[in-house]
Design an enzyme around this catalytic site. Structure first.
Site, mmCIF file in Angstrom:
data_model
loop_
_atom_site.group_PDB
_atom_site.id
_atom_site.type_symbol
_atom_site.label_atom_id
_atom_site.label_comp_id
_atom_site.label_asym_id
_atom_site.label_seq_id
_atom_site.Cartn_x
_atom_site.Cartn_y
_atom_site.Cartn_z
ATOM 1 N N THR A 108 -5.417 -6.003 -7.683
ATOM 2 C CA THR A 108 -5.600 -5.429 -6.355
ATOM 3 C C THR A 108 -7.004 -5.658 -5.797
ATOM 4 O O THR A 108 -7.964 -5.827 -6.570
ATOM 5 C CB THR A 108 -5.336 -3.907 -6.456
ATOM 6 O OG1 THR A 108 -5.800 -3.268 -5.278
ATOM 7 C CG2 THR A 108 -6.086 -3.271 -7.629
ATOM 8 N N TYR A 132 -8.142 4.184 -10.147
ATOM 9 C CA TYR A 132 -7.116 3.139 -10.035
ATOM 10 C C TYR A 132 -7.772 1.753 -10.071
ATOM 11 O O TYR A 132 -7.371 0.886 -10.850
ATOM 12 C CB TYR A 132 -6.324 3.340 -8.737
ATOM 13 C CG TYR A 132 -5.413 2.189 -8.366
ATOM 14 C CD1 TYR A 132 -4.228 1.954 -9.060
ATOM 15 C CD2 TYR A 132 -5.725 1.334 -7.308
ATOM 16 C CE1 TYR A 132 -3.394 0.900 -8.707
ATOM 17 C CE2 TYR A 132 -4.897 0.281 -6.948
ATOM 18 C CZ TYR A 132 -3.733 0.067 -7.649
ATOM 19 O OH TYR A 132 -2.912 -0.983 -7.294
HETATM 20 N N1 LIG Z 1 1.289 -1.513 -3.058
HETATM 21 C C1 LIG Z 1 0.127 -2.088 -2.743
HETATM 22 O O1 LIG Z 1 -0.386 -1.927 -1.618
HETATM 23 C C2 LIG Z 1 -0.564 -2.975 -3.739
HETATM 24 C C3 LIG Z 1 -1.761 -3.571 -3.343
HETATM 25 C C4 LIG Z 1 -2.424 -4.401 -4.242
HETATM 26 C C5 LIG Z 1 -1.904 -4.620 -5.501
HETATM 27 N N2 LIG Z 1 -0.755 -4.003 -5.871
HETATM 28 C C6 LIG Z 1 -0.269 -4.253 -7.231
HETATM 29 O O2 LIG Z 1 1.006 -4.880 -7.146
HETATM 30 C C7 LIG Z 1 1.808 -4.494 -8.266
HETATM 31 C C8 LIG Z 1 3.133 -3.943 -7.784
HETATM 32 O O3 LIG Z 1 2.894 -2.792 -6.980
HETATM 33 P P1 LIG Z 1 4.035 -2.104 -6.107
HETATM 34 O O4 LIG Z 1 3.479 -1.909 -4.752
HETATM 35 O O5 LIG Z 1 5.334 -2.811 -6.268
HETATM 36 O O6 LIG Z 1 4.072 -0.679 -6.822
HETATM 37 P P2 LIG Z 1 5.275 0.342 -7.023
HETATM 38 O O7 LIG Z 1 6.260 0.207 -5.900
HETATM 39 O O8 LIG Z 1 4.637 1.662 -7.268
HETATM 40 O O9 LIG Z 1 5.981 -0.191 -8.342
HETATM 41 C C9 LIG Z 1 5.416 -0.014 -9.617
HETATM 42 C C10 LIG Z 1 6.533 0.169 -10.595
HETATM 43 O O10 LIG Z 1 5.966 0.439 -11.874
HETATM 44 C C11 LIG Z 1 6.790 1.397 -12.500
HETATM 45 N N3 LIG Z 1 6.101 2.180 -13.509
HETATM 46 C C12 LIG Z 1 4.924 2.848 -13.376
HETATM 47 N N4 LIG Z 1 4.671 3.526 -14.509
HETATM 48 C C13 LIG Z 1 5.688 3.269 -15.368
HETATM 49 C C14 LIG Z 1 5.992 3.681 -16.676
HETATM 50 N N5 LIG Z 1 5.193 4.510 -17.375
HETATM 51 N N6 LIG Z 1 7.139 3.229 -17.247
HETATM 52 C C15 LIG Z 1 7.958 2.401 -16.562
HETATM 53 N N7 LIG Z 1 7.746 1.987 -15.313
HETATM 54 C C16 LIG Z 1 6.614 2.423 -14.720
HETATM 55 C C17 LIG Z 1 7.207 2.316 -11.380
HETATM 56 O O11 LIG Z 1 8.335 3.053 -11.758
HETATM 57 P P3 LIG Z 1 8.716 4.418 -11.000
HETATM 58 O O12 LIG Z 1 9.116 3.989 -9.619
HETATM 59 O O13 LIG Z 1 9.816 4.962 -11.803
HETATM 60 O O14 LIG Z 1 7.469 5.253 -11.000
HETATM 61 C C18 LIG Z 1 7.458 1.351 -10.230
HETATM 62 O O15 LIG Z 1 8.797 0.927 -10.188
HETATM 63 C C19 LIG Z 1 0.938 -3.510 -9.059
HETATM 64 O O16 LIG Z 1 0.261 -4.200 -10.079
HETATM 65 C C20 LIG Z 1 -0.067 -3.000 -8.054
HETATM 66 O O17 LIG Z 1 -1.247 -2.558 -8.670
HETATM 67 C C21 LIG Z 1 -0.048 -3.200 -5.011
#
Ligand SMILES: NC(=O)c1ccc[n+]([C@@H]2O[C@H](COP(=O)([O-])OP(=O)(O)OC[C@H]3O[C@@H](n4cnc5c(N)ncnc54)[C@H](OP(=O)(O)O)[C@@H]3O)[C@@H](O)[C@H]2O)c1
Length: 301
Positions: A108, A132
């Site tokens: 990120t 984070y």
């Molecule tokens: N969203 C943004 O704006 C953004 C920006 C920059 C980078 N990123 C990066 O992009 C990647 C994807 O992010 P995203 O936006 O798709 O996030 P997200 O929608 O929150 O998805 C993350 C997933 O990880 C799962 N997870 C978290 N803890 C877990 C655990 N203990 N066991 C099993 N599953 C678990 C969550 O499950 P649950 O739904 O059950 O909690 C969720 O399905 C991440 O690496 C994030 O840091 C995101």
């Protein structure tokens, strides 16, 4: 792309129910049989289960789209956040290195403090402001240390899918309130999950073909920049259900007027020149990407 090495073994996708995971799953399918795993399949906080899982599946590629993404929540839950954002990638990197297969991981713009005026390139040193951001930076280091065949995609301001994203929140509030207050001194390149997923799979093609620019860090976002306030205005302008809005004014506020537990970078813009120049990945402008998302492209909002 032609000349991509065939994968030996399935594509293990962690975080398959997340907003990025959902966009990635169908696009990864052309690389091999996808094994999409959610929290119901494995609790990533159980590191031994994660290790056993990789040994059982024997993947040809691991894509880790799972993360502890509650940026404000993380301030009070550092240990759990670190487990998912640093220790899990470390285990995945060790296990993929043992199998001699590549690991794709996501990070990120929050690894940066956002104080520099220019977009951040891949070689800028991390300086996170939040728990984070710090755990994500440590996750990057853990991946790089354990498996040389890795691709770490840094993203920013991802929207779309089913998550509680900024876009979804703005659309909900616009139907509930007459006035919205949105921060206008933090800048990002808002990126739909489908754009990120599409660009990531293009980068994976190059990773599998051993292209040196597709190993290590890679910034993948839309191009151009907007404040959250400008992004909110554009979302509302383009909403085909505008008639349902109650909102009359969207007030620009500065960060000081909108305090949150976690500090966020003022400049969240990543330089995507490496992906565009060295890998030929075309990244749309943020407004074009928003228009195409509203038009139904990527089949997710
Ligand atoms: N969203 C943004 O704006 C953004 C920006 C920059 C980078 N990123 C990066 O992009 C990647 C994807 O992010 P995203 O936006 O798709 O996030 P997200 O929608 O929150 O998805 C993350 C997933 O990880 C799962 N997870 C978290 N803890 C877990 C655990 N203990 N066991 C099993 N599953 C678990 C969550 O499950 P649950 O739904 O059950 O909690 C969720 O399905 C991440 O690496 C994030 O840091 C995101």
């Amino acid at each position: 792309m032609t000349g991509v090495s065939p994968l030996i073994g399935p594509v293990l996708l962690l975080g398959a129910a997340g907003q990025l995971g959902q966009a990635l799953a169908p696009r990864l399918a052309r690389l091999g049989a996808v094994v999409p795993l959610t929290r119901a399949d494995v609790d990533l906080e159980r590191l031994d289960d994660v290790r056993a899982l990789v040994r059982r599946v024997r993947p040809g590629l691991v894509v880790n789209a799972a993360a502890y993404t509650g940026v404000d929540d993380a301030e009070g839950h550092e240990a759990r956040c670190r487990l998912v954002n640093e220790m899990v990638p470390a285990v995945l990197a060790e296990e993929t290195a043992r199998l001699r297969v590549p690991l794709v991981h996501f990070s990120t713009n929050y690894v940066f403090d956002g104080l520099q005026p220019m977009p951040y390139t891949e070689d800028a040193p991390p300086s996170p402001l939040s728990v984070y951001g710090a755990t994500k930076a440590d996750g990057e280091r853990a991946v790089a240390a354990a498996n040389p065949r890795h691709l770490i995609v840094r993203a920013a301001a991802v929207y779309g899918g089913s998550g509680r994203t900024f876009m979804r929140r703005i659309l909900e509030l616009a139907r509930e309130r007459e006035e919205l207050r949105v921060v206008d001194d933090q800048y990002v390149s808002p990126t739909p999950a489908w754009v990120l997923a599409h660009a990531t799979v293009a980068a994976i093609d190059h990773l599998l073909a051993e292209h040196p620019a597709a190993q290590g860090l890679l910034h993948l976002t839309t191009t151009g920049a907007a404040s959250w306030h400008a992004f909110a205005l554009r979302i509302l302008e383009l909403d085909p259900d505008r008639a349902a809005h109650r909102v009359r004014s969207v007030v620009a506020v500065d960060t000081a007027g909108y305090p949150t537990p976690a500090r966020r970078p003022a400049n969240g813009v990543l330089d995507t020149g490496k992906a565009e120049r060295e890998l030929g990945i075309r990244l749309p402008g943020w407004e074009e990407a928003l228009r195409r998302t509203w038009a139904g492209e990527g089949a997710c909002r």
